[in-house]
Write an enzyme that holds these catalytic residues in place. Structure first.
Site, mmCIF file in Angstrom:
data_model
loop_
_atom_site.group_PDB
_atom_site.id
_atom_site.type_symbol
_atom_site.label_atom_id
_atom_site.label_comp_id
_atom_site.label_asym_id
_atom_site.label_seq_id
_atom_site.Cartn_x
_atom_site.Cartn_y
_atom_site.Cartn_z
ATOM 1 N N ASP A 9 -102.307 -8.658 75.499
ATOM 2 C CA ASP A 9 -101.102 -9.349 75.971
ATOM 3 C C ASP A 9 -99.882 -8.811 75.228
ATOM 4 O O ASP A 9 -99.654 -9.136 74.059
ATOM 5 C CB ASP A 9 -101.265 -10.856 75.736
ATOM 6 C CG ASP A 9 -99.998 -11.651 76.066
ATOM 7 O OD1 ASP A 9 -99.060 -11.069 76.644
ATOM 8 O OD2 ASP A 9 -99.958 -12.853 75.722
ATOM 9 N N HIS A 35 -88.787 8.706 50.052
ATOM 10 C CA HIS A 35 -88.291 10.065 50.234
ATOM 11 C C HIS A 35 -89.215 10.790 51.210
ATOM 12 O O HIS A 35 -90.442 10.711 51.080
ATOM 13 C CB HIS A 35 -88.277 10.807 48.899
ATOM 14 C CG HIS A 35 -87.586 10.053 47.803
ATOM 15 N ND1 HIS A 35 -87.917 10.191 46.480
ATOM 16 C CD2 HIS A 35 -86.595 9.125 47.846
ATOM 17 C CE1 HIS A 35 -87.151 9.418 45.744
ATOM 18 N NE2 HIS A 35 -86.353 8.730 46.552
ATOM 19 N N GLU A 95 -92.901 9.727 50.393
ATOM 20 C CA GLU A 95 -93.208 9.169 49.068
ATOM 21 C C GLU A 95 -92.814 7.694 49.106
ATOM 22 O O GLU A 95 -91.664 7.334 48.895
ATOM 23 C CB GLU A 95 -92.425 9.887 47.975
ATOM 24 C CG GLU A 95 -92.727 11.375 47.859
ATOM 25 C CD GLU A 95 -91.864 12.060 46.814
ATOM 26 O OE1 GLU A 95 -91.033 11.363 46.172
ATOM 27 O OE2 GLU A 95 -91.998 13.269 46.637
ATOM 28 N N GLU A 121 -93.729 3.582 38.446
ATOM 29 C CA GLU A 121 -92.368 4.029 38.737
ATOM 30 C C GLU A 121 -91.372 3.382 37.774
ATOM 31 O O GLU A 121 -91.741 2.623 36.878
ATOM 32 C CB GLU A 121 -91.989 3.742 40.197
ATOM 33 C CG GLU A 121 -92.013 4.968 41.103
ATOM 34 C CD GLU A 121 -91.010 6.051 40.703
ATOM 35 O OE1 GLU A 121 -90.105 5.768 39.887
ATOM 36 O OE2 GLU A 121 -91.129 7.185 41.204
ATOM 37 N N ARG A 134 -83.818 11.709 51.147
ATOM 38 C CA ARG A 134 -84.138 10.712 50.134
ATOM 39 C C ARG A 134 -83.673 9.299 50.482
ATOM 40 O O ARG A 134 -84.004 8.336 49.787
ATOM 41 C CB ARG A 134 -83.501 11.125 48.804
ATOM 42 C CG ARG A 134 -84.089 12.387 48.230
ATOM 43 C CD ARG A 134 -83.386 12.828 46.954
ATOM 44 N NE ARG A 134 -83.468 11.841 45.893
ATOM 45 C CZ ARG A 134 -84.520 11.669 45.093
ATOM 46 N NH1 ARG A 134 -85.585 12.428 45.237
ATOM 47 N NH2 ARG A 134 -84.496 10.750 44.143
ATOM 48 N N GLU A 194 -96.031 4.291 42.551
ATOM 49 C CA GLU A 194 -95.968 5.325 43.584
ATOM 50 C C GLU A 194 -97.304 6.049 43.638
ATOM 51 O O GLU A 194 -97.878 6.396 42.601
ATOM 52 C CB GLU A 194 -94.847 6.320 43.300
ATOM 53 C CG GLU A 194 -94.710 7.407 44.361
ATOM 54 C CD GLU A 194 -93.526 8.330 44.117
ATOM 55 O OE1 GLU A 194 -93.666 9.544 44.341
ATOM 56 O OE2 GLU A 194 -92.456 7.828 43.701
ATOM 57 N N GLU A 196 -85.953 17.437 51.620
ATOM 58 C CA GLU A 196 -86.338 16.064 51.272
ATOM 59 C C GLU A 196 -85.174 15.130 51.588
ATOM 60 O O GLU A 196 -84.136 15.187 50.941
ATOM 61 C CB GLU A 196 -86.684 15.987 49.787
ATOM 62 C CG GLU A 196 -87.030 14.582 49.298
ATOM 63 C CD GLU A 196 -87.109 14.503 47.775
ATOM 64 O OE1 GLU A 196 -87.329 13.389 47.257
ATOM 65 O OE2 GLU A 196 -86.936 15.542 47.111
ATOM 66 N N GLU A 239 -92.665 4.151 47.749
ATOM 67 C CA GLU A 239 -92.764 3.352 46.527
ATOM 68 C C GLU A 239 -92.993 1.877 46.875
ATOM 69 O O GLU A 239 -92.635 1.431 47.970
ATOM 70 C CB GLU A 239 -91.483 3.512 45.701
ATOM 71 C CG GLU A 239 -91.240 4.943 45.252
ATOM 72 C CD GLU A 239 -89.832 5.172 44.731
ATOM 73 O OE1 GLU A 239 -89.647 6.092 43.917
ATOM 74 O OE2 GLU A 239 -88.907 4.433 45.150
ATOM 75 N N ARG A 278 -80.407 14.094 42.466
ATOM 76 C CA ARG A 278 -81.233 13.059 43.100
ATOM 77 C C ARG A 278 -80.414 11.938 43.722
ATOM 78 O O ARG A 278 -80.979 11.025 44.313
ATOM 79 C CB ARG A 278 -82.243 12.510 42.084
ATOM 80 C CG ARG A 278 -83.279 13.534 41.699
ATOM 81 C CD ARG A 278 -84.274 13.030 40.673
ATOM 82 N NE ARG A 278 -85.206 14.085 40.300
ATOM 83 C CZ ARG A 278 -86.363 14.330 40.923
ATOM 84 N NH1 ARG A 278 -86.724 13.586 41.950
ATOM 85 N NH2 ARG A 278 -87.151 15.301 40.532
#
Length: 472
Positions: free
Chosen positions: A51, A267, A129, A210, A359, A218, A357, A131, A338
């Site tokens: 359904d 990330h 990645e 982390e 992030r 992580e 990457e 976390e 970063r």
């Protein structure tokens, strides 16, 4: 595996139940369980009826009959159910056998088909990645008589003065990166999570505590093709949550469950291949990136305000995406910074591991929709040759926080709220419609669902408002 191999597995492993799973628009999995004796080859031809009106964002009750179509290649034995049970991920079809256009998994598969149709590449690989936090206790309430949340963890810094037996090893605020035992209290839990992930088919690469206090963790697993990685991420979250529960704890992928400490991101590493040939590598170029990779980055950054409505789709997401901290809010690319939205990994990189990457995303995203949208943005950048250098997106390899005010002013930021991101998606979504990967109906439905969430949050009285305004 194919259907015959599944049936053989059911017999040899003495499987008693088969669990068929689908995902709703928001990314939550749902399942129906069928005795193994009732599963045969016809099940993999005709599917399993359900359904659709009972799932968020799907059909109304007047047209609710839908079909789960099992994907035999996704099967794994469930380690958390007492009776031997085989889990299988399904696509969603209409009763006439056509793909349901709002099925997130089918959208991801259409994105992969579109990639091949462009002739630019044969496969897109994704490596998230994701976390998360592991708490010992969580309580929350939102009602007319009160609103609050309360979390606790044996290793949280706020418990240094807790009465009773207290061994004093606590994770300091923003001090949780890589501590050894006994400060890291969750090594055994992460080990068990990793073992079960490996047994279920994920290739675990490493795990660690982390940065944040109170059990931030992580676990990284190996990249795969777009749809398979989205499957793997849901399996990953399923194992994390259930192992935590086994230990009497609770796991959350909320981006910002703790005030004043690091949040949890996702990330997402991405690359394109043509057969076995990597397409993002060019030795000697900036960060050894090819022009195709730079144009892919250009597409990601150009469409980032709209993308974020799909990659960071919760009001809580924007408690993490706050300027002035490590959060990747700056719409630039860099090989070392970063806080940039797009980072280029350069350590121990080979031609085949060359990648970009993104992030900014977090794990409240529906991975099928988020990965598909990122691919579509990147492909649009390649087709239109969007050079991020010419568009003012960097590279920025300096510490952004040490730039002059004039330099900082030139750097664009992500939207400041989910509402702003949805506005951006309304204004910029044609790139998602290419190849009928997303449809206007899917986008409109998504925006409607998310605006309803915003209204719920905005209309709820916040405890902080009592602190600010009660005595005025």
């Amino acid at each position: 595996m194919d259907a015959k191999q599944i049936l053989t597995l059911i017999e040899t492993e003495k499987i008693e139940y088969v669990d068929f799973r689908i995902v709703d628009m928001l990314g939550r999995q749902h399942h129906v369980t069928i005795p193994a004796y009732a599963v045969d080859e016809e099940t993999f031809v005709n599917g399993v009826a359900f359904d659709g009106s009972s799932l968020i964002g799907y059909r109304g009750i007047e047209a609710s009959d839908m079909v789960m179509m099992p994907d035999p290649a996704s099967a794994f034995v469930d380690p958390f159910v007492e009776a031997p049970t085989l889990n299988i991920v399904c696509d969603i079809l209409d009763p006439d056998g056509t793909v349901y256009e709002r099925d997130p998994r089918s959208i991801a598969k259409k994105a992969e088909d579109y990639l091949k149709a462009t002739g630019l590449a044969t496969a897109a690989y994704f490596g998230p990645e994701s976390e998360f936090f592991i708490f010992d206790n969580v309580r929350y309430s939102s009602g007319p008589d009160g609103s609050y949340f309360h979390i606790d963890s044996e290793e949280a810094y706020w418990n240094t003065g807790a009465e009773g037996k207290n061994l004093g090893y606590k994770v300091r605020n923003k001090g949780g990166y890589f501590p050894v035992q006994p400060t890291d209290t969750q090594t055994d839990i992460r080990n068990e999570m990793s073992t079960l992930m490996s047994q279920a088919g994920l290739k675990v690469e490493r795990h660690h505590h982390e940065v944040a206090t109170a059990g931030q963790a992580e676990i990284n697993f190996r990249f795969d093709t777009l749809t398979r990685t989205a499957d793997n991420l849901l399996l990953f979250k399923y194992i994390v949550r259930n192992v935590a529960a086994k230990y009497g704890k609770t796991a959350t992928f909320m981006p910002k469950p703790i005030v004043g400490d690091n949040g949890s991101g996702m990330h997402v590493h991405q690359s394109l291949f043509n057969g076995d040939t990597p397409l993002f590598y060019e030795k000697g170029a900036y960060a050894n990136l090819s022009e195709m990779a730079l144009h892919y980055i250009g597409g990601i950054l150009h469409h980032a305000p709209a993308l974020i409505a799909l990659t960071n789709p919760s009001t809580n997401s924007f408690k993490r995406l706050v300027p002035g901290y490590e959060a990747p809010v700056n719409l630039v690319f860099s090989k070392g910074n970063r806080s940039a939205a797009v980072r280029i990994p350069v350590a121990a990189v080979t031609p085949k591991s060359a990648r970009v990457e993104f992030r900014t995303p977090d794990s409240t995203a529906n991975p099928y929709l988020a990965f598909a949208a990122m691919l579509m943005a990147g492909l649009d950048g390649i087709k239109r040759k969007l050079d991020p250098r010419e568009l003012g997106y960097g590279p920025v390899d300096k510490n952004i926080y040490e730039l002059s005010d004039v330099e900082k002013h030139e750097i664009r930021s992500v939207p400041g709220s989910l509402g702003e991101a949805l506005d951006a998606l309304e204004a910029d979504h044609d790139f998602l419609l290419e190849g009928d990967v997303f449809t206007k109906d899917v986008i409109d439905n998504w925006i409607s669902l998310k605006r309803a969430e915003i209204q719920q949050v905005e209309r709820t009285v916040n405890p902080k408002e009592y602190e600010l305004y009660y005595d005025l």
